[in-house]
Design a protein around this motif. Structure first.
Motif, PDB file in Angstrom:
ATOM      1  N   GLU A   1      12.562  40.503  58.454  1.00  0.00           N
ATOM      2  CA  GLU A   1      13.369  40.150  57.508  1.00  0.00           C
ATOM      3  C   GLU A   1      13.956  41.148  56.634  1.00  0.00           C
ATOM      4  N   CYS A   2      12.987  41.991  56.064  1.00  0.00           N
ATOM      5  CA  CYS A   2      13.130  43.075  55.028  1.00  0.00           C
ATOM      6  C   CYS A   2      14.333  44.041  55.930  1.00  0.00           C
ATOM      7  N   PHE A   3      14.187  44.450  57.102  1.00  0.00           N
ATOM      8  CA  PHE A   3      15.047  45.512  57.988  1.00  0.00           C
ATOM      9  C   PHE A   3      16.388  44.881  58.498  1.00  0.00           C
ATOM     10  N   ILE A   4      16.247  43.534  58.862  1.00  0.00           N
ATOM     11  CA  ILE A   4      17.439  43.013  59.788  1.00  0.00           C
ATOM     12  C   ILE A   4      18.233  42.306  58.650  1.00  0.00           C
ATOM     13  N   SER A   5      17.681  41.423  57.568  1.00  0.00           N
ATOM     14  CA  SER A   5      18.662  40.833  56.785  1.00  0.00           C
ATOM     15  C   SER A   5      19.639  41.564  56.154  1.00  0.00           C
ATOM     16  N   PRO A   6      19.337  42.428  55.676  1.00  0.00           N
ATOM     17  CA  PRO A   6      20.358  43.252  54.509  1.00  0.00           C
ATOM     18  C   PRO A   6      21.582  43.664  55.644  1.00  0.00           C
ATOM     19  N   ARG A   7      21.233  44.299  56.815  1.00  0.00           N
ATOM     20  CA  ARG A   7      22.277  44.734  57.506  1.00  0.00           C
ATOM     21  C   ARG A   7      23.170  43.666  58.027  1.00  0.00           C
ATOM     22  N   TYR A   8      22.485  42.778  58.504  1.00  0.00           N
ATOM     23  CA  TYR A   8      23.099  41.385  58.936  1.00  0.00           C
ATOM     24  C   TYR A   8      24.067  40.980  57.737  1.00  0.00           C
ATOM     25  N   LEU A   9      23.790  40.734  56.602  1.00  0.00           N
ATOM     26  CA  LEU A   9      24.734  40.344  55.334  1.00  0.00           C
ATOM     27  C   LEU A   9      25.700  41.453  55.269  1.00  0.00           C
ATOM     28  N   GLU A  10      25.383  42.668  55.384  1.00  0.00           N
ATOM     29  CA  GLU A  10      26.206  43.697  55.060  1.00  0.00           C
ATOM     30  C   GLU A  10      27.423  43.711  56.182  1.00  0.00           C
ATOM     31  N   TYR A  11      27.274  43.461  57.165  1.00  0.00           N
ATOM     32  CA  TYR A  11      28.129  43.123  58.316  1.00  0.00           C
ATOM     33  C   TYR A  11      29.143  42.341  58.111  1.00  0.00           C
ATOM     34  N   PHE A  12      28.554  41.062  57.589  1.00  0.00           N
ATOM     35  CA  PHE A  12      29.314  40.028  57.567  1.00  0.00           C
ATOM     36  C   PHE A  12      30.223  40.159  56.049  1.00  0.00           C
ATOM     37  N   SER A  13      29.654  40.910  55.052  1.00  0.00           N
ATOM     38  CA  SER A  13      30.689  41.174  54.212  1.00  0.00           C
ATOM     39  C   SER A  13      31.651  42.136  54.389  1.00  0.00           C
ATOM     40  N   LEU A  14      31.400  43.025  54.938  1.00  0.00           N
ATOM     41  CA  LEU A  14      32.513  44.011  55.560  1.00  0.00           C
ATOM     42  C   LEU A  14      33.514  43.431  56.322  1.00  0.00           C
ATOM     43  N   GLN A  15      33.318  42.383  57.282  1.00  0.00           N
ATOM     44  CA  GLN A  15      34.280  41.687  57.795  1.00  0.00           C
ATOM     45  C   GLN A  15      35.380  40.782  57.220  1.00  0.00           C
ATOM     46  N   ALA A  16      34.975  40.505  55.906  1.00  0.00           N
ATOM     47  CA  ALA A  16      35.496  39.535  55.062  1.00  0.00           C
ATOM     48  C   ALA A  16      36.819  40.105  54.544  1.00  0.00           C
ATOM     49  N   PRO A  17      37.753  39.385  54.382  1.00  0.00           N
ATOM     50  CA  PRO A  17      39.035  39.989  53.560  1.00  0.00           C
ATOM     51  C   PRO A  17      38.672  40.151  52.191  1.00  0.00           C
ATOM     52  N   LYS A  18      39.302  41.010  51.359  1.00  0.00           N
ATOM     53  CA  LYS A  18      38.920  41.318  49.898  1.00  0.00           C
ATOM     54  C   LYS A  18      39.183  40.019  49.203  1.00  0.00           C
ATOM     55  N   GLY A  19      38.210  39.655  48.285  1.00  0.00           N
ATOM     56  CA  GLY A  19      38.080  38.701  47.674  1.00  0.00           C
ATOM     57  C   GLY A  19      37.219  37.278  48.229  1.00  0.00           C
ATOM     58  N   GLU A  20      37.053  37.315  49.528  1.00  0.00           N
ATOM     59  CA  GLU A  20      36.544  36.088  50.297  1.00  0.00           C
ATOM     60  C   GLU A  20      35.077  36.653  50.743  1.00  0.00           C
ATOM     61  N   GLU A  21      34.511  37.471  50.094  1.00  0.00           N
ATOM     62  CA  GLU A  21      33.031  37.864  50.845  1.00  0.00           C
ATOM     63  C   GLU A  21      32.057  36.694  50.786  1.00  0.00           C
ATOM     64  N   GLY A  22      32.233  36.059  49.609  1.00  0.00           N
ATOM     65  CA  GLY A  22      31.102  35.055  49.303  1.00  0.00           C
ATOM     66  C   GLY A  22      31.355  33.860  50.338  1.00  0.00           C
ATOM     67  N   MET A  23      32.440  33.566  50.647  1.00  0.00           N
ATOM     68  CA  MET A  23      32.862  32.492  51.647  1.00  0.00           C
ATOM     69  C   MET A  23      32.300  32.951  53.012  1.00  0.00           C
ATOM     70  N   TYR A  24      32.240  34.200  53.518  1.00  0.00           N
ATOM     71  CA  TYR A  24      31.947  34.612  54.488  1.00  0.00           C
ATOM     72  C   TYR A  24      30.330  34.906  54.751  1.00  0.00           C
ATOM     73  N   LEU A  25      29.936  35.094  53.438  1.00  0.00           N
ATOM     74  CA  LEU A  25      28.297  35.290  53.336  1.00  0.00           C
ATOM     75  C   LEU A  25      27.581  33.878  53.526  1.00  0.00           C
ATOM     76  N   GLY A  26      28.432  33.010  52.903  1.00  0.00           N
ATOM     77  CA  GLY A  26      27.968  31.505  53.098  1.00  0.00           C
ATOM     78  C   GLY A  26      27.870  31.035  54.763  1.00  0.00           C
ATOM     79  N   PHE A  27      29.029  31.247  55.171  1.00  0.00           N
ATOM     80  CA  PHE A  27      29.280  31.028  56.788  1.00  0.00           C
ATOM     81  C   PHE A  27      28.375  31.719  57.628  1.00  0.00           C
TER      82      PHE A  27
END
Length: 117
Positions: free
Chosen positions: A12-38
């Motif tokens: 969890e320590c090593f995988i989770s931050p990278r996983y969440l970073e990947y999703f936040s980088l895929q999100a359009p500007k301003g919709e990062e929270g929604m992407y992280l929720g999904f």
């Protein structure tokens, strides 16, 4: 058990931050929270499905011993408890086939997009 908990915690320590970073980088500007929720939608759905299926399977194949008059009656009712593993194998097989189909479909979509450019 403790070793398993340690390995899970380290994963969890090593995988989770990278996983969440990947999703936040895929999100359009301003919709990062929604992407992280999904990004956690799969965990939510699998928990609901898994808990429901586990209850049904355990009730059917591993009934509560307190519900039976004798140990022999309980053993007869839970004699096919190994069938639960067939369900797990079927779910794993369906998931593998679905991932292969997803890969093929997205690959063909990407090829069509490349060809139209």
């Amino acid at each position: 058990m403790i070793a398993g908990i340690v390995v899970q915690a380290l994963a969890e320590c090593f995988i989770s931050p990278r996983y969440l970073e990947y999703f936040s980088l895929q999100a359009p500007k301003g919709e990062e929270g929604m992407y992280l929720g999904f990004s956690h939608l799969h965990s939510f759905l699998s928990s609901i499905f898994g808990f429901g299926l586990a209850g049904i399977l355990l009730t059917k194949y591993c009934p509560d011993p307190a519900l039976f008059e004798t140990r022999e009656a309980w053993e007869a009712a839970s004699g096919n408890a190994h069938y639960i593993w067939y369900y797990f194998a079927a779910i794993g097989l369906i998931a593998a086939v679905a991932l292969l189909l997803f890969a093929k479909i997205t690959e063909s979509i990407d090829k069509k997009k490349e060809a139209s450019r």
